[in-house]
Write a protein that holds these residues in place. Structure first.
Motif, PDB file in Angstrom:
ATOM      1  N   ILE A 244       0.847  -1.299  -0.098  1.00 59.24           N
ATOM      2  CA  ILE A 244       0.067  -0.287   0.025  1.00 59.24           C
ATOM      3  C   ILE A 244       0.773   1.149  -0.078  1.00 59.24           C
ATOM      4  O   ILE A 244       0.550   2.276  -0.689  1.00 59.24           O
ATOM      5  CB  ILE A 244      -1.141  -0.132   1.102  1.00 59.24           C
ATOM      6  CG1 ILE A 244      -2.015  -0.972   1.105  1.00 59.24           C
ATOM      7  CG2 ILE A 244      -1.524   1.401   1.282  1.00 59.24           C
ATOM      8  CD1 ILE A 244      -3.036  -1.144   1.911  1.00 59.24           C
ATOM      9  N   PRO A 245       1.950   1.495   0.735  1.00 58.30           N
ATOM     10  CA  PRO A 245       2.804   2.667   0.707  1.00 58.30           C
ATOM     11  C   PRO A 245       3.322   2.863  -0.450  1.00 58.30           C
ATOM     12  O   PRO A 245       3.527   3.757  -1.076  1.00 58.30           O
ATOM     13  CB  PRO A 245       3.910   2.296   1.954  1.00 58.30           C
ATOM     14  CG  PRO A 245       3.086   1.486   2.670  1.00 58.30           C
ATOM     15  CD  PRO A 245       2.302   0.539   1.930  1.00 58.30           C
ATOM     16  N   GLN A 246       3.778   1.526  -1.368  1.00 52.94           N
ATOM     17  CA  GLN A 246       4.220   1.680  -2.917  1.00 52.94           C
ATOM     18  C   GLN A 246       3.254   2.598  -3.566  1.00 52.94           C
ATOM     19  O   GLN A 246       3.707   3.345  -4.384  1.00 52.94           O
ATOM     20  CB  GLN A 246       4.684   0.510  -3.132  1.00 52.94           C
ATOM     21  CG  GLN A 246       5.895   0.044  -2.252  1.00 52.94           C
ATOM     22  CD  GLN A 246       6.083  -1.575  -2.800  1.00 52.94           C
ATOM     23  OE1 GLN A 246       5.477  -2.223  -3.626  1.00 52.94           O
ATOM     24  NE2 GLN A 246       7.124  -2.170  -2.187  1.00 52.94           N
ATOM     25  N   ILE A 247       2.048   2.094  -3.533  1.00 51.18           N
ATOM     26  CA  ILE A 247       0.825   2.295  -4.520  1.00 51.18           C
ATOM     27  C   ILE A 247       0.759   3.923  -3.987  1.00 51.18           C
ATOM     28  O   ILE A 247       0.581   5.048  -5.077  1.00 51.18           O
ATOM     29  CB  ILE A 247      -0.553   1.653  -4.346  1.00 51.18           C
ATOM     30  CG1 ILE A 247       0.180  -0.054  -4.616  1.00 51.18           C
ATOM     31  CG2 ILE A 247      -1.380   2.132  -5.079  1.00 51.18           C
ATOM     32  CD1 ILE A 247      -1.249  -0.837  -4.251  1.00 51.18           C
ATOM     33  N   THR A 248       0.494   4.409  -2.837  1.00 44.22           N
ATOM     34  CA  THR A 248       0.072   5.422  -2.411  1.00 44.22           C
ATOM     35  C   THR A 248       1.392   6.514  -2.949  1.00 44.22           C
ATOM     36  O   THR A 248       0.945   7.866  -3.233  1.00 44.22           O
ATOM     37  CB  THR A 248      -0.079   5.583  -0.926  1.00 44.22           C
ATOM     38  OG1 THR A 248       0.988   5.121  -0.352  1.00 44.22           O
ATOM     39  CG2 THR A 248      -1.235   5.130  -0.526  1.00 44.22           C
ATOM     40  N   SER A 249       2.516   6.295  -2.673  1.00 44.05           N
ATOM     41  CA  SER A 249       3.633   6.919  -3.156  1.00 44.05           C
ATOM     42  C   SER A 249       3.674   7.254  -4.677  1.00 44.05           C
ATOM     43  O   SER A 249       3.800   8.320  -5.200  1.00 44.05           O
ATOM     44  CB  SER A 249       5.042   6.481  -2.867  1.00 44.05           C
ATOM     45  OG  SER A 249       5.962   7.125  -3.262  1.00 44.05           O
ATOM     46  N   LEU A 250       3.400   6.096  -5.431  1.00 40.13           N
ATOM     47  CA  LEU A 250       3.431   6.226  -6.915  1.00 40.13           C
ATOM     48  C   LEU A 250       2.058   7.068  -7.435  1.00 40.13           C
ATOM     49  O   LEU A 250       2.307   7.894  -8.120  1.00 40.13           O
ATOM     50  CB  LEU A 250       3.171   4.797  -7.394  1.00 40.13           C
ATOM     51  CG  LEU A 250       3.153   4.708  -9.025  1.00 40.13           C
ATOM     52  CD1 LEU A 250       4.431   5.199  -9.599  1.00 40.13           C
ATOM     53  CD2 LEU A 250       2.669   3.127  -9.518  1.00 40.13           C
ATOM     54  N   GLU A 251       0.949   6.974  -6.658  1.00 39.66           N
ATOM     55  CA  GLU A 251      -0.188   7.742  -7.040  1.00 39.66           C
ATOM     56  C   GLU A 251      -0.312   8.933  -6.513  1.00 39.66           C
ATOM     57  O   GLU A 251      -1.227   9.608  -6.770  1.00 39.66           O
ATOM     58  CB  GLU A 251      -1.413   6.869  -6.964  1.00 39.66           C
ATOM     59  CG  GLU A 251      -1.494   5.226  -7.743  1.00 39.66           C
ATOM     60  CD  GLU A 251      -1.665   5.414  -9.005  1.00 39.66           C
ATOM     61  OE1 GLU A 251      -2.018   6.469  -9.529  1.00 39.66           O
ATOM     62  OE2 GLU A 251      -1.464   4.273  -9.782  1.00 39.66           O
ATOM     63  N   LYS A 252       0.588   9.363  -5.613  1.00 40.38           N
ATOM     64  CA  LYS A 252       0.292  10.563  -4.904  1.00 40.38           C
ATOM     65  C   LYS A 252      -1.103  10.662  -4.357  1.00 40.38           C
ATOM     66  O   LYS A 252      -1.583  11.862  -4.432  1.00 40.38           O
ATOM     67  CB  LYS A 252       0.915  11.702  -5.549  1.00 40.38           C
ATOM     68  CG  LYS A 252       2.302  11.418  -6.237  1.00 40.38           C
ATOM     69  CD  LYS A 252       2.711  12.769  -7.176  1.00 40.38           C
ATOM     70  CE  LYS A 252       4.220  12.828  -7.304  1.00 40.38           C
ATOM     71  NZ  LYS A 252       4.714  11.418  -7.807  1.00 40.38           N
ATOM     72  N   ILE A 253      -1.414   9.671  -3.315  1.00 34.11           N
ATOM     73  CA  ILE A 253      -2.930   9.567  -2.743  1.00 34.11           C
ATOM     74  C   ILE A 253      -2.502   9.339  -1.069  1.00 34.11           C
ATOM     75  O   ILE A 253      -1.440   8.734  -0.970  1.00 34.11           O
ATOM     76  CB  ILE A 253      -3.692   8.772  -3.363  1.00 34.11           C
ATOM     77  CG1 ILE A 253      -3.139   7.292  -3.484  1.00 34.11           C
ATOM     78  CG2 ILE A 253      -4.072   9.023  -4.977  1.00 34.11           C
ATOM     79  CD1 ILE A 253      -4.053   6.295  -3.775  1.00 34.11           C
ATOM     80  N   HIS A 254      -3.324   9.829  -0.624  1.00 33.17           N
ATOM     81  CA  HIS A 254      -3.309   9.703   0.830  1.00 33.17           C
ATOM     82  C   HIS A 254      -4.315   8.499   1.374  1.00 33.17           C
ATOM     83  O   HIS A 254      -5.485   8.089   1.188  1.00 33.17           O
ATOM     84  CB  HIS A 254      -3.678  11.045   1.562  1.00 33.17           C
ATOM     85  CG  HIS A 254      -3.875  10.974   3.076  1.00 33.17           C
ATOM     86  ND1 HIS A 254      -2.595  10.827   4.050  1.00 33.17           N
ATOM     87  CD2 HIS A 254      -4.927  10.632   3.870  1.00 33.17           C
ATOM     88  CE1 HIS A 254      -2.910  10.624   5.330  1.00 33.17           C
ATOM     89  NE2 HIS A 254      -4.246  10.655   5.087  1.00 33.17           N
ATOM     90  N   PHE A 255      -3.452   7.691   2.247  1.00 33.26           N
ATOM     91  CA  PHE A 255      -4.037   6.647   3.075  1.00 33.26           C
ATOM     92  C   PHE A 255      -3.322   6.391   4.397  1.00 33.26           C
ATOM     93  O   PHE A 255      -2.323   6.350   4.263  1.00 33.26           O
ATOM     94  CB  PHE A 255      -4.218   5.170   2.127  1.00 33.26           C
ATOM     95  CG  PHE A 255      -4.639   4.164   2.650  1.00 33.26           C
ATOM     96  CD1 PHE A 255      -6.059   3.831   2.602  1.00 33.26           C
ATOM     97  CD2 PHE A 255      -3.827   3.088   3.318  1.00 33.26           C
ATOM     98  CE1 PHE A 255      -6.861   2.854   3.270  1.00 33.26           C
ATOM     99  CE2 PHE A 255      -4.342   2.037   4.181  1.00 33.26           C
ATOM    100  CZ  PHE A 255      -6.017   1.736   3.845  1.00 33.26           C
ATOM    101  N   ASP A 256      -4.467   6.289   5.341  1.00 34.64           N
ATOM    102  CA  ASP A 256      -3.685   6.164   6.646  1.00 34.64           C
ATOM    103  C   ASP A 256      -3.274   4.651   7.056  1.00 34.64           C
ATOM    104  O   ASP A 256      -4.102   3.900   7.484  1.00 34.64           O
ATOM    105  CB  ASP A 256      -4.643   6.771   7.925  1.00 34.64           C
ATOM    106  CG  ASP A 256      -3.763   6.910   9.136  1.00 34.64           C
ATOM    107  OD1 ASP A 256      -2.788   6.401   9.189  1.00 34.64           O
ATOM    108  OD2 ASP A 256      -4.142   8.021   9.854  1.00 34.64           O
ATOM    109  N   ILE A 257      -2.143   4.227   6.587  1.00 34.47           N
ATOM    110  CA  ILE A 257      -1.703   3.014   6.732  1.00 34.47           C
ATOM    111  C   ILE A 257      -1.484   2.555   8.217  1.00 34.47           C
ATOM    112  O   ILE A 257      -1.575   1.373   8.359  1.00 34.47           O
ATOM    113  CB  ILE A 257      -0.189   2.644   5.849  1.00 34.47           C
ATOM    114  CG1 ILE A 257       0.018   1.190   5.763  1.00 34.47           C
ATOM    115  CG2 ILE A 257       0.742   3.613   6.288  1.00 34.47           C
ATOM    116  CD1 ILE A 257      -0.824   0.204   4.995  1.00 34.47           C
TER     117      ILE A 257
END
Length: 514
Positions: A244-257
């Motif tokens: 999930i952190p890899q996806i959020t970093s790539l897509e530049k979106i926020h998610f409270d992992i």
């Protein structure tokens, strides 16, 4: 409901029940079914993440939707997930199973090109005017600076984008040399300057592609490191927290992992509820004709209760696909635990799916208020139910217009319902209770008469159940226990079951030993 279950079993229907309150312990014993009671010492444990390759290739869409419902039930409770949350969990589930069944080695040329275009579009979206102007100044300096001495390079190590960039710079320098050459005409200088501007824009995009190629190399290494050695909640949890952190970093979106990890952690290895989602269910259960899951001991647990109900439903779906013939899933009051926005679509899916496999899904409630107050019930359950069975509704008479509208009752059907147990029609007949049954548009009131032996199997009265257990210990089988306790009641001349049961409990032995 015991009477309905008995008839289903006598018609060779496989029945799975979810109960709260030991209502079906007697009938389960009579038919030799499997009675599974949840307790802290012996929790109901399953591995809903485990699938075979055949299931993965044929029914993965259904399994994925179930697992999404399960994860969001833990993570969000009754709150509906956002679109970003839904996208992330959906992607991690898809990639988790792909990593298990088809371990990643490298991107194909087609995949690399697709990623390159996707990342280029994203880079252009982030590329504001000031950054573009700065990049263009840097490119101008590269063109104007003298060409460095070339060194021998292994061609295989040069990326296509880097090779293209070097070629364009050489062309720009040649054009710049033409512009400063006195022998060049004004028209040629103007054409050369225009060509340089085109090349500068291409260089800007090529620089982006060089960075993107390195980014793709990094993504490839990340995916190569993501291993799934076995299927369970534990390995999904580990996969999701890394991915999930890899996806959020790539897509530049926020998610409270961190919130996600903390909430799901109780089901992870070492957590309080670790065994719930990580232990394989006894596969022999799939051969049982009658299974009762008794979960009364966790009905007040807001986290565990709905999750256990959900994974039992998944067990039924697996059984339904594997076994031939008719199957029935009946959920008693436990269904209220899953009547939430998060679960609405899954309940609809359950009802529609069972029909394809010659199955039946049913829910039971003691209170029609549950029906009136829950839009989820109306949309997901009532609208998908072909058969409705109602007992005495006289206590709801004042507000029955609302109920009738939700159930889709006609004026004639309302009149039928209010005759249940209300007519003077008992004289000269054995004891019976009335029930209203509607199938499609056809409905009527029926009298249900059961023999005394069935009463002993169905009873939920504690004293009567305890007396029956005394006979069960003495005679060894439920059939023998029921036959003998009823024969003794008649022999003793005691008309009421409860009175006889109290005498048995007082003596703590069967009547022949008094």
């Amino acid at each position: 409901m015991n009477s309905v279950v008995r008839q289903l079993l006598e018609q060779n229907t496989d029945v799975v029940m979810v109960d709260t309150g030991d209502s079906y312990e007697g009938i389960c014993g009579y038919f030799g079914g499997t009675y599974i009671s949840y307790s802290k010492e012996k929790p109901i444990s399953m591995n809903p993440f485990k699938v075979t390759r055949e299931e993965y290739e044929q029914n993965f869409g259904e399994k994925k939707n179930f697992l999404k419902s399960l994860i969001f039930l833990i993570f969000k409770g009754n709150e509906a997930p956002s679109k970003i949350e839904d996208m992330l969990v959906n992607q991690t589930i898809v990639e988790y199973y792909e990593a298990y069944f088809n371990p990643f080695t490298s991107f194909s040329d087609t995949e690399r090109e697709g990623l390159r275009q996707k990342l280029l579009v994203a880079a252009k979206m982030e590329d504001d005017y000031e950054k573009f102007a700065t990049d263009m100044r840097d490119i101008e300096e590269q063109i104007n600076s003298p060409e460095p001495e070339t060194k021998t390079t292994v061609r295989a190590l040069i990326l296509p984008s880097e090779e293209r960039r070097n070629k364009i710079i050489r062309q720009c320098r040649a054009l710049r040399a033409m512009i400063v050459d006195r022998a060049t005409t004004e028209a040629e200088k103007e054409k050369a300057a225009s060509k340089i501007e085109v090349y500068k824009k291409e260089l800007h995009e090529t620089s982006m592609l060089m960075k993107i190629d390195k980014q793709i190399d990094h993504m490839e290494e990340q995916k190569r490191r993501l291993k799934v050695p076995s299927l369970s909640f534990n390995t999904y949890y580990e996969f999701a927290l890394e991915r999930i952190p890899q996806i959020t970093s790539l897509e530049k979106i926020h998610f409270d992992i961190r919130d996600f990890a903390a909430i799901l952690k109780q089901f992870y290895r070492g957590g309080e509820l670790e065994v719930t989602l990580n232990s394989d269910l006894d596969t022999n259960l799939f051969d049982e004709r009658f299974i009762v899951f008794e979960i009364d001991k966790i009905k007040d647990d807001p986290v565990l209760f709905p999750i256990v109900v959900l994974i039992i439903m998944d067990v039924f779906l697996q059984k339904m696909r594997i076994k031939k013939g008719r199957k029935a899933l009946i959920i008693e009051e436990a269904w209220k635990a899953i009547a939430s926005p998060t679960m609405a679509e899954y309940i609809k899916f359950l009802y529609k799916t069972v029909r394809k496999f010659h199955g039946i899904a049913g829910v039971v409630t003691q209170e029609l208020n549950d029906v009136i107050d829950s839009p989820i019930v109306k949309e997901a359950i009532i609208n998908n139910s072909d058969v409705k069975i109602l007992l005495d509704q006289s206590k709801f008479k004042d507000r029955y217009s609302d109920i009738a509208a939700i159930l889709g009752l006609t004026p004639i059907q309302k009149q039928q319902i209010f005759t249940v147990n209300a007519l003077n029609n008992k004289e000269g007949r054995n004891y019976f209770k009335e029930v209203w049954i509607c199938r499609g548009q056809n409905s009527d009131v029926y009298g249900v008469e059961e023999p005394p032996e069935c009463y002993w199997a169905y009873t939920t009265e504690r004293a009567e159940k305890e007396a029956l257990k005394i006979y069960l210990r003495h005679y060894g089988t439920m059939q023998e226990a029921i036959t003998n306790i009823e024969a003794d009641r008649k022999r003793a001349g005691i008309s009421k079951y409860l009175d006889f049961a109290r005498k048995v409990n007082q003596q703590q032995k069967v009547m022949s030993l008094w």
